[in-house]
Enzyme design. Structure first.
Site, PDB file in Angstrom:
ATOM      1  CB  ALA A  10     -40.934 -24.805 -34.194  1.00 41.00           C
ATOM      2  CG  HIS A  37     -41.970 -19.029 -25.973  1.00 40.37           C
ATOM      3  ND1 HIS A  37     -41.142 -19.728 -26.828  1.00 40.37           N
ATOM      4  CD2 HIS A  37     -41.160 -18.562 -24.983  1.00 40.37           C
ATOM      5  CE1 HIS A  37     -39.894 -19.689 -26.382  1.00 40.37           C
ATOM      6  NE2 HIS A  37     -39.886 -18.982 -25.262  1.00 40.37           N
TER       7      HIS A  37
END
Length: 260
Positions: free
Chosen positions: A30, A127
């Site tokens: 992230a 993901h």
């Protein structure tokens, strides 16, 4: 905050490692997207401090959970949907295009690597991807505009699949949901073949994804960790850089600006 001298030294060392590598792989989290206006998950003000994640079994079992998941999704899109690739994304896309990087494994779901020009066959999304949706039963793909139109027309009720009646969900991996076998296998193959593994913007606490850097190190690859905060693998890394990702990677985005 690193000094200019420290930053230049880190860039030079990374350039040295890339020049020596025959098969370099990047692993992104992230932190590479925070420069783009997308908050991370664990830092103060991060996404998980604002909303507790909805587990996969709850999403399947309760329509109210599906309604809430889609409400959050569209609220996040309103805030972050206009994000564009940052300096880190552009640098990795350029390194990949030049053959200096052989693949990118990402924990991110924002689609910014693709938007920077990274082709699907060079990208492993562990993901999933939040820029489209799928039916959990028959795998029918749905675009977000389709879901939003029906969600809003139904007063905030999540639509079901028109083909089989199954639950429609963003094409992401939720807590409690099985990891995608094909993507895990692709990531394992890239890791096994690499001689340089570069972690960028990951706290390295979400498993099994976070196991790939250690696997690379154990099979002989150099390990680089670029992250603002310490990670549990810093002690075994060959290079640790705690600085802004965009600042570190910006010079790698074009040949005429790359470190010597």
């Amino acid at each position: 905050m690193s000094s200019p001298a420290d930053l230049k030294a880190a860039q030079d060392k990374l350039a040295e490692f890339l020049a020596a590598a025959r098969h370099a792989v990047a692993f992104t989290g992230a932190g590479i997207s925070t420069e783009c206006g997308i908050p991370d998950f664990r830092s103060p003000g991060g996404l998980w401090t604002q909303n507790k994640p909805i587990p996969f079994d709850l999403f399947l079992a309760h329509r109210a959970a599906r309604n809430e998941a889609w409400r959050r999704k569209f609220a996040m899109d309103a805030a972050f949907g206009g994000a564009v690739p940052g300096r880190g994304h552009r640098a990795l896309a350029w390194l990949l295009a030049q053959g200096r990087l052989h693949g990118i494994i990402t924990q991110n779901i924002d689609g910014l690597h693709q938007a920077s020009g990274v082709p699907d066959d060079a990208l492993v999304e562990l993901h999933g991807n939040t820029t489209y949706a799928t039916c959990l039963d028959c795998a029918q793909r749905y675009e977000l505009d389709w879901v939003r139109t029906r969600f809003e027309a139904a007063g905030g009720h999540a639509p079901d699949c028109t083909a089989c009646g199954g639950a429609v969900k963003t094409a992401t991996v939720s807590f409690g949901q099985a990891m995608p076998e094909r993507e895990m296998a692709r990531a394992a193959a890239l890791t096994q073949a690499c001689d340089l593994f570069i972690v960028i913007g990951s706290s390295l606490v979400v498993y099994p994804a976070a196991g790939f850097p250690l696997r690379a190190k154990r099979q002989g690859a150099r390990l680089v960790i670029l992250n603002r905060e310490p990670t549990d693998l810093d002690a075994v890394a060959d290079l640790v850089v705690r600085a802004e990702i965009g600042d570190v990677l910006a010079p790698f985005a074009a040949a005429d600006a790359a470190p010597a």
